[in-house]
Design a protein around this motif. Structure first.
Motif, PDB file in Angstrom:
ATOM      1  N   ASP A  14      18.729  97.801  36.996  1.00 56.35           N
ATOM      2  CA  ASP A  14      19.786  97.576  37.956  1.00 56.35           C
ATOM      3  C   ASP A  14      19.165  97.317  39.282  1.00 56.35           C
ATOM      4  OD1 ASP A  14      22.478  97.924  39.234  1.00 56.35           O
ATOM      5  OD2 ASP A  14      21.938  99.836  39.753  1.00 56.35           O
ATOM      6  N   LEU A  15      20.125  96.777  40.305  1.00 49.97           N
ATOM      7  CA  LEU A  15      19.429  96.279  41.587  1.00 49.97           C
ATOM      8  C   LEU A  15      19.897  97.289  42.705  1.00 49.97           C
ATOM      9  CD1 LEU A  15      18.421  94.041  43.434  1.00 49.97           C
ATOM     10  CD2 LEU A  15      20.526  93.238  43.750  1.00 49.97           C
ATOM     11  N   ASP A  16      20.963  97.537  42.775  1.00 45.69           N
ATOM     12  CA  ASP A  16      21.627  98.492  43.912  1.00 45.69           C
ATOM     13  C   ASP A  16      21.271  99.810  43.556  1.00 45.69           C
ATOM     14  OD1 ASP A  16      22.398  96.388  45.694  1.00 45.69           O
ATOM     15  OD2 ASP A  16      24.250  96.097  44.727  1.00 45.69           O
ATOM     16  N   PRO A  53      37.507  92.426  40.336  1.00 52.29           N
ATOM     17  CA  PRO A  53      37.832  90.984  40.008  1.00 52.29           C
ATOM     18  C   PRO A  53      36.433  90.277  40.249  1.00 52.29           C
ATOM     19  CG  PRO A  53      39.944  91.901  40.884  1.00 52.29           C
ATOM     20  CD  PRO A  53      38.980  92.942  40.933  1.00 52.29           C
ATOM     21  N   ALA A  54      35.945  90.766  41.535  1.00 50.93           N
ATOM     22  CA  ALA A  54      34.995  90.010  42.201  1.00 50.93           C
ATOM     23  C   ALA A  54      33.528  89.908  41.402  1.00 50.93           C
ATOM     24  CB  ALA A  54      34.688  90.599  43.719  1.00 50.93           C
ATOM     25  N   VAL A  55      33.424  91.203  40.658  1.00 51.45           N
ATOM     26  CA  VAL A  55      32.084  91.470  39.944  1.00 51.45           C
ATOM     27  C   VAL A  55      32.241  91.037  38.423  1.00 51.45           C
ATOM     28  CG1 VAL A  55      31.303  93.283  41.493  1.00 51.45           C
ATOM     29  CG2 VAL A  55      32.544  93.825  39.571  1.00 51.45           C
ATOM     30  N   THR A  56      33.496  90.286  38.214  1.00 47.81           N
ATOM     31  CA  THR A  56      33.693  89.953  36.840  1.00 47.81           C
ATOM     32  C   THR A  56      34.005  88.330  36.936  1.00 47.81           C
ATOM     33  OG1 THR A  56      36.166  90.641  36.880  1.00 47.81           O
ATOM     34  CG2 THR A  56      34.362  91.976  35.851  1.00 47.81           C
ATOM     35  N   GLY A  57      34.041  87.700  38.088  1.00 49.28           N
ATOM     36  CA  GLY A  57      33.965  86.543  38.278  1.00 49.28           C
ATOM     37  C   GLY A  57      35.458  85.908  38.529  1.00 49.28           C
ATOM     38  N   ALA A  58      36.456  86.920  38.508  1.00 46.05           N
ATOM     39  CA  ALA A  58      37.836  86.560  38.446  1.00 46.05           C
ATOM     40  C   ALA A  58      38.088  85.877  39.791  1.00 46.05           C
ATOM     41  CB  ALA A  58      38.764  87.709  38.403  1.00 46.05           C
ATOM     42  N   VAL A  59      37.355  86.539  40.927  1.00 44.29           N
ATOM     43  CA  VAL A  59      37.471  85.718  42.245  1.00 44.29           C
ATOM     44  C   VAL A  59      36.394  85.508  42.803  1.00 44.29           C
ATOM     45  CG1 VAL A  59      39.790  87.071  42.648  1.00 44.29           C
ATOM     46  CG2 VAL A  59      37.680  88.076  43.405  1.00 44.29           C
ATOM     47  N   ARG A  60      36.131  84.671  43.737  1.00 47.09           N
ATOM     48  CA  ARG A  60      34.926  84.378  44.215  1.00 47.09           C
ATOM     49  C   ARG A  60      34.488  85.447  45.461  1.00 47.09           C
ATOM     50  NH1 ARG A  60      32.622  79.773  42.769  1.00 47.09           N
ATOM     51  NH2 ARG A  60      31.331  79.567  44.530  1.00 47.09           N
ATOM     52  N   ASP A  61      33.194  85.649  45.824  1.00 45.73           N
ATOM     53  CA  ASP A  61      32.620  86.313  47.006  1.00 45.73           C
ATOM     54  C   ASP A  61      33.723  86.153  48.089  1.00 45.73           C
ATOM     55  OD1 ASP A  61      30.394  88.300  47.663  1.00 45.73           O
ATOM     56  OD2 ASP A  61      30.833  86.816  49.295  1.00 45.73           O
ATOM     57  N   ALA A  62      33.844  84.779  48.543  1.00 46.00           N
ATOM     58  CA  ALA A  62      34.688  84.536  49.749  1.00 46.00           C
ATOM     59  C   ALA A  62      35.963  85.127  49.586  1.00 46.00           C
ATOM     60  CB  ALA A  62      34.471  83.217  50.044  1.00 46.00           C
ATOM     61  N   LEU A 115      17.366  91.803  35.422  1.00 47.32           N
ATOM     62  CA  LEU A 115      17.817  92.172  36.377  1.00 47.32           C
ATOM     63  C   LEU A 115      19.401  92.272  35.883  1.00 47.32           C
ATOM     64  CD1 LEU A 115      17.874  93.253  39.279  1.00 47.32           C
ATOM     65  CD2 LEU A 115      18.797  91.233  39.848  1.00 47.32           C
ATOM     66  N   VAL A 116      19.562  93.284  35.834  1.00 49.32           N
ATOM     67  CA  VAL A 116      21.416  93.653  35.362  1.00 49.32           C
ATOM     68  C   VAL A 116      21.976  94.212  36.438  1.00 49.32           C
ATOM     69  CG1 VAL A 116      22.261  94.489  33.332  1.00 49.32           C
ATOM     70  CG2 VAL A 116      20.101  93.832  32.944  1.00 49.32           C
ATOM     71  N   THR A 117      23.150  93.577  36.810  1.00 51.77           N
ATOM     72  CA  THR A 117      23.638  94.080  38.150  1.00 51.77           C
ATOM     73  C   THR A 117      25.160  93.703  38.218  1.00 51.77           C
ATOM     74  OG1 THR A 117      23.791  94.199  40.448  1.00 51.77           O
ATOM     75  CG2 THR A 117      22.753  92.064  39.635  1.00 51.77           C
ATOM     76  N   ASN A 118      26.053  94.442  38.442  1.00 52.84           N
ATOM     77  CA  ASN A 118      27.376  94.227  39.033  1.00 52.84           C
ATOM     78  C   ASN A 118      27.410  93.642  40.035  1.00 52.84           C
ATOM     79  OD1 ASN A 118      28.038  95.353  36.243  1.00 52.84           O
ATOM     80  ND2 ASN A 118      29.266  97.146  37.484  1.00 52.84           N
ATOM     81  N   ALA A 119      27.698  92.255  40.179  1.00 53.03           N
ATOM     82  CA  ALA A 119      27.455  91.501  41.514  1.00 53.03           C
ATOM     83  C   ALA A 119      28.633  90.332  41.645  1.00 53.03           C
ATOM     84  CB  ALA A 119      26.163  90.893  41.868  1.00 53.03           C
ATOM     85  N   GLY A 146      31.483  87.486  33.125  1.00 54.14           N
ATOM     86  CA  GLY A 146      32.992  87.749  33.081  1.00 54.14           C
ATOM     87  C   GLY A 146      33.368  89.174  32.512  1.00 54.14           C
ATOM     88  N   PHE A 147      32.298  90.066  32.658  1.00 57.04           N
ATOM     89  CA  PHE A 147      32.519  91.292  32.421  1.00 57.04           C
ATOM     90  C   PHE A 147      31.505  92.099  32.929  1.00 57.04           C
ATOM     91  CE2 PHE A 147      31.214  88.718  28.690  1.00 57.04           C
ATOM     92  CZ  PHE A 147      29.936  89.081  28.398  1.00 57.04           C
ATOM     93  N   ALA A 148      31.667  93.297  33.497  1.00 58.47           N
ATOM     94  CA  ALA A 148      30.852  94.099  34.015  1.00 58.47           C
ATOM     95  C   ALA A 148      30.254  95.634  33.333  1.00 58.47           C
ATOM     96  CB  ALA A 148      31.457  94.568  35.648  1.00 58.47           C
TER      97      ALA A 148
END
Length: 207
Positions: A14-16, A53-62, A115-119, A146-148
């Motif tokens: 993991d990262l964080d 949604p952000a960490v599964t790619g449904a929405v972008r970081d912005a 590295l395996v991270t929900n990001a 697409g999944f966390a």
């Protein structure tokens, strides 16, 4: 790459909370400067309906940060104050635990490290800013998958990236649910927070 004498053929980390940390003093100071109760920003940013949604790619970081800004408008009292707060928060990529990074480098001499991270999709940019983009053999960024975590598919993909069967992977994370999911997937797994925990987890692979 050859497996170590321990039977562990790859490390999935993991990262964080393990390699990257967020200085609480920075966020506390940010809240004071903006006249807000401690934890206000985190409550808005990490609410599951916005974060997942952000960490599964449904929405972008912005888009995620825009949603956080909108959620903060009632608390901040104006769109402008909310915008400034989120921009202030977004400037910080966290800090690298240099001891943890050295441990990862030592282990990489023996087995691959993934590295395996929900990001969010900002991860790659953050890693570059922190100077650690090349510190791993592969990166499993859940917003690209697409999944966390703790979704079982994350562990399967990470093991495939490492080129090792699940039963010969050591998974290290600071979240108990993610560690339990790795164990359920047949992996060796260890709970670790910071360098001390990482050193204990990696002890079988360290010289």
């Amino acid at each position: 790459m050859a497996a170590s004498a321990t039977g562990i053929a790859a490390v999935l980390c993991d990262l964080d909370g393990v390699i990257r940390h967020w200085d609480r003093r920075v966020t506390e100071d940010m809240h004071r400067r903006h006249g807000l109760p401690a934890g206000t920003l985190e409550a808005a940013a990490f609410a599951p309906e916005r974060l997942l949604p952000a960490v599964t790619g449904a929405v972008r970081d912005a888009e995620w940060r825009a949603a956080v800004r909108e959620a903060l408008v009632p608390v901040c009292g104006s769109e402008e104050r909310a915008r400034v707060l989120v921009e202030d928060w977004s400037r910080h990529p966290g800090r690298v635990d240099e001891e943890s990074l050295a441990l990862i480098a030592e282990v990489r001499a023996r087995v691959p490290v993934v590295l395996v991270t929900n990001a969010t999709d900002r991860l790659e940019s953050d890693l570059s800013r922190l100077g650690i983009a090349g510190a791993f053999d592969a990166i499993a960024n859940t917003s690209r998958l697409g999944f966390a975590k703790p979704d079982a598919r994350v562990y399967a993909v990470a093991a495939a990236m490492a080129g090792a069967p699940a039963g010969r992977c050591l998974f290290v994370d600071d979240t108990p649910a993610n560690v339990a999911a790795a164990e359920a997937a047949g992996m060796h797994a260890a709970l670790a927070r910071g360098a001390a925990g990482l050193r204990t987890a990696l002890a079988p692979l360290l010289g």
